[in-house]
Design a protein around this motif. Structure first.
Motif, mmCIF file in Angstrom:
data_model
loop_
_atom_site.group_PDB
_atom_site.id
_atom_site.type_symbol
_atom_site.label_atom_id
_atom_site.label_comp_id
_atom_site.label_asym_id
_atom_site.label_seq_id
_atom_site.Cartn_x
_atom_site.Cartn_y
_atom_site.Cartn_z
ATOM 1 N N GLY A 1 1.623 2.189 12.293
ATOM 2 C CA GLY A 1 0.817 1.554 11.270
ATOM 3 C C GLY A 1 -0.490 2.294 11.035
ATOM 4 O O GLY A 1 -0.921 2.466 9.877
ATOM 5 N N THR A 2 -1.113 2.743 12.108
ATOM 6 C CA THR A 2 -2.364 3.502 11.981
ATOM 7 C C THR A 2 -2.134 4.825 11.274
ATOM 8 O O THR A 2 -2.929 5.231 10.412
ATOM 9 C CB THR A 2 -2.973 3.744 13.370
ATOM 10 O OG1 THR A 2 -3.241 2.484 14.003
ATOM 11 C CG2 THR A 2 -4.267 4.542 13.270
ATOM 12 N N TYR B 1 2.995 -2.816 4.030
ATOM 13 C CA TYR B 1 3.848 -1.713 3.576
ATOM 14 C C TYR B 1 5.254 -2.225 3.272
ATOM 15 O O TYR B 1 5.806 -3.031 4.021
ATOM 16 C CB TYR B 1 3.927 -0.610 4.633
ATOM 17 C CG TYR B 1 2.597 0.049 4.882
ATOM 18 C CD1 TYR B 1 2.141 1.067 4.056
ATOM 19 C CD2 TYR B 1 1.774 -0.382 5.924
ATOM 20 C CE1 TYR B 1 0.904 1.652 4.262
ATOM 21 C CE2 TYR B 1 0.534 0.196 6.135
ATOM 22 C CZ TYR B 1 0.113 1.201 5.295
ATOM 23 O OH TYR B 1 -1.139 1.765 5.498
ATOM 24 N N ASP C 1 1.488 -5.389 7.813
ATOM 25 C CA ASP C 1 0.342 -4.529 7.514
ATOM 26 C C ASP C 1 0.246 -4.172 6.033
ATOM 27 O O ASP C 1 -0.678 -3.466 5.622
ATOM 28 C CB ASP C 1 0.423 -3.236 8.332
ATOM 29 C CG ASP C 1 0.108 -3.452 9.803
ATOM 30 O OD1 ASP C 1 -0.474 -4.514 10.138
ATOM 31 O OD2 ASP C 1 0.437 -2.570 10.616
ATOM 32 N N ALA D 1 0.818 -1.212 0.000
ATOM 33 C CA ALA D 1 0.000 0.000 0.000
ATOM 34 C C ALA D 1 0.850 1.260 0.000
ATOM 35 O O ALA D 1 0.367 2.347 -0.281
ATOM 36 C CB ALA D 1 -0.916 0.008 1.228
ATOM 37 N N ARG E 1 -1.490 4.218 7.616
ATOM 38 C CA ARG E 1 -2.730 3.787 6.959
ATOM 39 C C ARG E 1 -3.632 4.978 6.666
ATOM 40 O O ARG E 1 -4.339 5.008 5.655
ATOM 41 C CB ARG E 1 -3.458 2.770 7.851
ATOM 42 C CG ARG E 1 -4.695 2.151 7.200
ATOM 43 C CD ARG E 1 -5.116 0.898 7.923
ATOM 44 N NE ARG E 1 -5.397 1.126 9.337
ATOM 45 C CZ ARG E 1 -4.662 0.628 10.329
ATOM 46 N NH1 ARG E 1 -3.582 -0.094 10.038
ATOM 47 N NH2 ARG E 1 -4.974 0.862 11.590
ATOM 48 N N ASP E 2 -3.597 5.973 7.527
ATOM 49 C CA ASP E 2 -4.438 7.155 7.333
ATOM 50 C C ASP E 2 -3.922 8.066 6.230
ATOM 51 O O ASP E 2 -4.721 8.758 5.582
ATOM 52 C CB ASP E 2 -4.538 7.955 8.637
ATOM 53 C CG ASP E 2 -5.435 7.289 9.674
ATOM 54 O OD1 ASP E 2 -6.192 6.388 9.276
ATOM 55 O OD2 ASP E 2 -5.354 7.671 10.854
ATOM 56 N N LEU F 1 5.143 -3.351 10.041
ATOM 57 C CA LEU F 1 4.595 -2.603 8.911
ATOM 58 C C LEU F 1 4.473 -3.486 7.668
ATOM 59 O O LEU F 1 3.493 -3.377 6.910
ATOM 60 C CB LEU F 1 5.463 -1.384 8.609
ATOM 61 C CG LEU F 1 5.414 -0.248 9.630
ATOM 62 C CD1 LEU F 1 6.441 0.828 9.292
ATOM 63 C CD2 LEU F 1 4.013 0.355 9.703
ATOM 64 N N HIS G 1 2.016 -0.157 16.403
ATOM 65 C CA HIS G 1 0.583 0.019 16.150
ATOM 66 C C HIS G 1 0.266 1.470 15.788
ATOM 67 O O HIS G 1 -0.480 1.732 14.824
ATOM 68 C CB HIS G 1 -0.215 -0.398 17.385
ATOM 69 C CG HIS G 1 -1.682 -0.093 17.283
ATOM 70 N ND1 HIS G 1 -2.531 -0.805 16.465
ATOM 71 C CD2 HIS G 1 -2.430 0.882 17.870
ATOM 72 C CE1 HIS G 1 -3.752 -0.295 16.566
ATOM 73 N NE2 HIS G 1 -3.715 0.727 17.394
#
Length: 215
Positions: free
Chosen positions: A208-209, A59, A57, A29, A212-213, A54, A205
């Motif tokens: 990662g959040t 990335y 997740d 992503a 992601r945003d 990551l 965490h």
């Protein structure tokens, strides 16, 4: 391939070859470039742990040495280069450019993850390019970015240990200089290196959040 499932690559930092480890999951992503802190390297266990999280997740990650082997030998004696934020920021910026062109990561949105003095270098680099979409600082020294703070173009997350009191105050003051969206997250009970049980998991965490945003 390295033991962590990443690939050893050489990053051309405007004529200087920097050793790096590139990890690319399937259908990434985005890609996160890591800028390590003073006296550290791409082998930092803490950064590697965050990078592995990551990648899970989705990335891609690029962990690189901001100094050459010769420069690292010099720095072990003098301790000078690890605080040369201008030099480190140039290397981070060059790595961002390299990442934007590399076949495995071309076209992916780019984020920066900086630790300690590497966070200052990441912020200075982010102030000079539109390629960086988000910045995360772990136990960073954003104050060392100086006047570049007001020119940072990417949303910035500052993560600091609650027991790292001096650095926490430096982050609070530096955050007020940012002209972009920013957030300061305090990991309660954590010290500067986030060695406490679960502390680094919280950092991963939060990072990662944030990515992601904005990636």
């Amino acid at each position: 391939m390295t033991r962590t499932g990443t690939m050893a690559v050489s990053v051309d930092a405007w004529g200087v070859d920097l050793a790096a480890d590139l990890g690319v999951p399937s259908d990434p992503a985005g890609v996160v470039v890591f800028a390590h802190g003073s006296g550290s390297s791409r082998h930092s266990g803490r950064n590697q742990a965050v990078a592995e999280s990551l990648r899970r997740d989705g990335y891609a990650t690029l962990l690189l040495d901001l100094l050459t082997e010769r420069e690292e030998r010099e720095d072990r004696v003098t301790g000078r280069l690890r605080f040369d934020i201008g030099l480190l920021a140039e290397r981070v910026a060059a790595s961002v450019e390299w990442t934007s062109r590399a076949p495995a990561t071309r076209g992916l949105p780019i984020g920066l993850f900086g630790a300690s003095t590497g966070a200052a270098a990441a912020l200075v680099a982010a102030a000079g390019t539109y390629l960086v979409r988000a910045v995360v600082s772990r136990g960073g020294r954003p104050d060392l970015a100086g006047r570049a703070l007001s020119r940072v173009r990417a949303p910035t997350l500052l993560v600091v240990g609650g027991d790292d009191e001096e650095v926490l105050e430096l982050n609070r003051a530096a955050a007020e200089e940012l002209a972009v969206l920013w957030r300061l997250e305090v990991v309660e009970g954590a010290t500067h290196l986030f060695v406490e049980p679960g502390a680094l998991d919280q950092v991963a965490h939060l990072a990662g959040t944030w990515f992601r945003d904005f990636l």
